[in-house]
Design an enzyme around this catalytic site. Structure first.
Site, short mmCIF file in Angstrom:
data_model
loop_
_atom_site.label_atom_id
_atom_site.label_comp_id
_atom_site.label_asym_id
_atom_site.label_seq_id
_atom_site.Cartn_x
_atom_site.Cartn_y
_atom_site.Cartn_z
CE LYS A 11 -22.01 -4.18 -12.47
NZ LYS A 11 -23.32 -4.90 -12.60
CG ASP A 140 -23.44 -1.52 -15.25
OD1 ASP A 140 -24.44 -0.85 -14.91
OD2 ASP A 140 -23.42 -2.77 -15.22
#
Length: 288
Positions: A11, A140
């Site tokens: 990410k 996240d």
């Protein structure tokens, strides 16, 4: 026994703003999350219903940092998913780490997202429940279930997916070796100069580079105060031919550079690696 081999991509926060701090201590954020083809690999094995139920078994391979086999994002995700499984069963997960840990690339979050995506589909768990599980594991993780470009708000629960990704996908990732940062530590030092939420218009997706030039990573200067080498990494990325934009991802320590071509990105990675052999450097492509 059913076995699945899945990827958990890195990410990257193209920008990250801190917009508010709640009385609970949680920070509300706003950021553009994307994912790269640098991935951890997970082997997930699920026993049939007549298998003896036991605690999940999680094993990590190739990690820079020692990760507890009992207290980690994968274990938390599996235990929460098992509450919604149609039968009591045994789950084992082997994680081969290629993404640096505690480095701003969501390595643990992406692992959890891959597990939630895989077991959620296998056990036909409704998406709202998967989202709740993901958020309880980490901020996240909801975005990491689908691993698509997404505007993230709140504490990670508000997701607005990007339909037209108007940026080059060629990137270089770099970080000083043996340097790590704790996300809670970085957020704890945030001084409270909160950013205003961006105005997301219908045409914003058409010029994401303009958006990125008007935004930043609010945690970058705090991270640099803790690990000064981060600034050197950003400058090294910026100095390469074809560099479009460079900044830190997440709470650090990894930085990214966007390049105008795959060739320039690969050349930049070679150049930086030669000049800074003690850094971890990787060229990659964004998944869009």
């Amino acid at each position: 026994m059913k076995s699945f081999c899945v990827k958990a991509p890195a990410k990257i926060n193209l920008f990250l703003h801190v917009v508010e701090k709640k009385e609970t201590g949680y920070h509300l954020i706003e950021g553009l999350f994307v994912f790269a083809n640098l991935s951890n690999f997970l082997e997930i094995k699920v026993g049939e219903k007549d298998f003896r139920y036991d605690n999940p078994i999680v094993e990590f391979v190739n990690s820079e940092l020692k990760i507890s086999n009992k207290y980690n994002t994968v274990m938390r995700a599996v235990n929460l998913l098992l509450r919604h499984a149609p039968v009591r069963t045994k789950v084992t997960v082997k994680v081969v780490k290629n993404i640096p840990t505690s480095a701003g690339l969501g390595s643990g979050s992406s692992d959890a997202g891959a597990v939630i995506r895989t077991l959620g589909k296998l056990w036909k768990i409704d998406r709202p429940i998967l989202n709740e599980i993901a958020l309880s594991v980490g901020a996240d993780v909801p975005a990491s279930i689908d691993s698509k470009p997404v505007l993230v708000r709140g504490i990670g629960e508000e997701l607005c997916y990007i339909n037209k990704f108007s940026l080059p996908t060629n990137i270089v990732l770099a970080k000083p070796k043996k340097k790590f940062l704790s996300t809670p530590e970085v957020f704890s030092k945030y001084g409270g100069n909160f950013s205003k939420p961006i105005e997301w218009r219908d045409d914003t997706e058409k010029d994401l580079l303009k958006l990125l030039k008007e935004t930043e990573n609010d945690l970058q200067e705090i991270a640099i105060s803790l690990v000064p080498e981060i600034r050197d990494v950003i400058l090294a990325l910026e100095s390469q031919e074809g560099s479009i934009l460079s900044r830190m991802s997440g709470s650090g320590v990894t930085c990214f550079g966007i390049f105008d071509s795959e060739e320039n990105a690969k050349t930049a990675a070679v150049n930086i690696r030669e000049k800074q052999p003690e850094w971890w450097v990787c060229d990659a492509q964004l998944i869009v």
